[in-house]
Design a protein around this motif. Structure first.
Motif, PDB file in Angstrom:
ATOM      1  N   ILE A  24       0.921  -1.131  -0.143  1.00  0.00           N
ATOM      2  CA  ILE A  24      -0.091  -0.044   0.012  1.00  0.00           C
ATOM      3  C   ILE A  24       0.966   1.235  -0.028  1.00  0.00           C
ATOM      4  O   ILE A  24       1.472   1.366   0.769  1.00  0.00           O
ATOM      5  CB  ILE A  24      -0.975   0.185   1.124  1.00  0.00           C
ATOM      6  N   GLU A  25       0.943   1.927  -0.987  1.00  0.00           N
ATOM      7  CA  GLU A  25       1.600   3.280  -1.145  1.00  0.00           C
ATOM      8  C   GLU A  25       0.900   4.334  -0.344  1.00  0.00           C
ATOM      9  O   GLU A  25      -0.266   4.611  -0.550  1.00  0.00           O
ATOM     10  CB  GLU A  25       1.779   4.017  -2.413  1.00  0.00           C
ATOM     11  N   LEU A  26       1.754   5.035   0.607  1.00  0.00           N
ATOM     12  CA  LEU A  26       1.163   6.251   1.346  1.00  0.00           C
ATOM     13  C   LEU A  26       1.703   7.412   0.696  1.00  0.00           C
ATOM     14  O   LEU A  26       2.835   7.602   0.311  1.00  0.00           O
ATOM     15  CB  LEU A  26       1.960   6.071   2.768  1.00  0.00           C
ATOM     16  N   VAL A  27       0.857   8.297   0.228  1.00  0.00           N
ATOM     17  CA  VAL A  27       1.042   9.485  -0.577  1.00  0.00           C
ATOM     18  C   VAL A  27       0.992  10.874   0.102  1.00  0.00           C
ATOM     19  O   VAL A  27       0.044  10.799   0.875  1.00  0.00           O
ATOM     20  CB  VAL A  27       0.147   9.380  -1.780  1.00  0.00           C
ATOM     21  N   SER A  28       1.871  11.745  -0.151  1.00  0.00           N
ATOM     22  CA  SER A  28       1.748  13.053   0.291  1.00  0.00           C
ATOM     23  C   SER A  28       1.317  14.047  -0.835  1.00  0.00           C
ATOM     24  O   SER A  28       1.920  13.913  -1.935  1.00  0.00           O
ATOM     25  CB  SER A  28       3.238  13.549   0.804  1.00  0.00           C
ATOM     26  N   LEU A  29       0.409  14.851  -0.401  1.00  0.00           N
ATOM     27  CA  LEU A  29       0.069  15.795  -1.349  1.00  0.00           C
ATOM     28  C   LEU A  29       0.493  17.119  -1.141  1.00  0.00           C
ATOM     29  O   LEU A  29      -0.125  18.198  -1.640  1.00  0.00           O
ATOM     30  CB  LEU A  29      -1.720  15.897  -1.487  1.00  0.00           C
ATOM     31  N   SER A  30       1.266  17.306  -0.366  1.00  0.00           N
ATOM     32  CA  SER A  30       1.832  18.569  -0.125  1.00  0.00           C
ATOM     33  C   SER A  30       2.743  19.494  -0.943  1.00  0.00           C
ATOM     34  O   SER A  30       2.933  20.686  -0.920  1.00  0.00           O
ATOM     35  CB  SER A  30       2.622  18.714   1.277  1.00  0.00           C
ATOM     36  N   GLY A  31       3.262  18.710  -1.889  1.00  0.00           N
ATOM     37  CA  GLY A  31       4.228  19.418  -3.065  1.00  0.00           C
ATOM     38  C   GLY A  31       3.441  19.768  -4.257  1.00  0.00           C
ATOM     39  O   GLY A  31       2.023  19.527  -4.018  1.00  0.00           O
ATOM     40  N   SER A  32       4.020  19.997  -5.257  1.00  0.00           N
ATOM     41  CA  SER A  32       3.194  20.366  -6.619  1.00  0.00           C
ATOM     42  C   SER A  32       2.575  19.107  -7.371  1.00  0.00           C
ATOM     43  O   SER A  32       1.838  19.314  -7.957  1.00  0.00           O
ATOM     44  CB  SER A  32       4.502  21.017  -7.380  1.00  0.00           C
TER      45      SER A  32
END
Length: 131
Positions: A24-32
């Protein structure tokens, strides 16, 4: 009491079954662009237990009125969709690997190229797109 490290997750990226393990990939949306920050790898048994625990929590949250039920109400029209997000796609890759993509790619301009499309998908520091 010892402090336990915590991880905040903006979204889940790809969930796959490869070599008998759930990834399961954990994703950050804080960048562009969305990017994979960590990957949870677990056995099928632990994954099943996790689903049971999450479903139990969801039911408690629905009873408390914190969440709406993802099941259509009895008066809902046939064919109506539940309000919860659904997987974007289910694929079977090489060696029978099953992949579920949960993140919807952002809308692309009409002249978008495949290379531009690939840049918008979450990037994993550990794996290429090849399986």
């Amino acid at each position: 009491m010892d402090t336990v490290p915590e991880t905040f997750v903006d979204a889940f990226g790809e969930i796959s079954l490869k070599h008998g393990m759930i990834r399961i990939e954990l994703v950050s949306l804080s960048g562009s662009e969305p990017r994979v920050t960590q990957r949870l790898i677990t056995s099928l048994q632990a994954f099943s237990q996790m689903l049971q625990a999450q479903n139990g929590m969801r039911e408690q949250l629905e009873k408390a009125g914190v969440m709406r039920s993802s099941q259509p109400s009895p008066g809902a029209e046939p064919g109506s969709q539940p309000t919860s997000p659904s997987p974007v796609g289910l694929e079977t890759g090489e060696a029978g690997a099953t992949v579920v993509r949960l993140m919807t790619p952002p809308a692309l301009p009409a002249a978008a190229t495949p290379a531009a499309t690939a840049r918008r998908r979450p990037k994993s520091p550990n794996f290429s797109d090849e399986q």
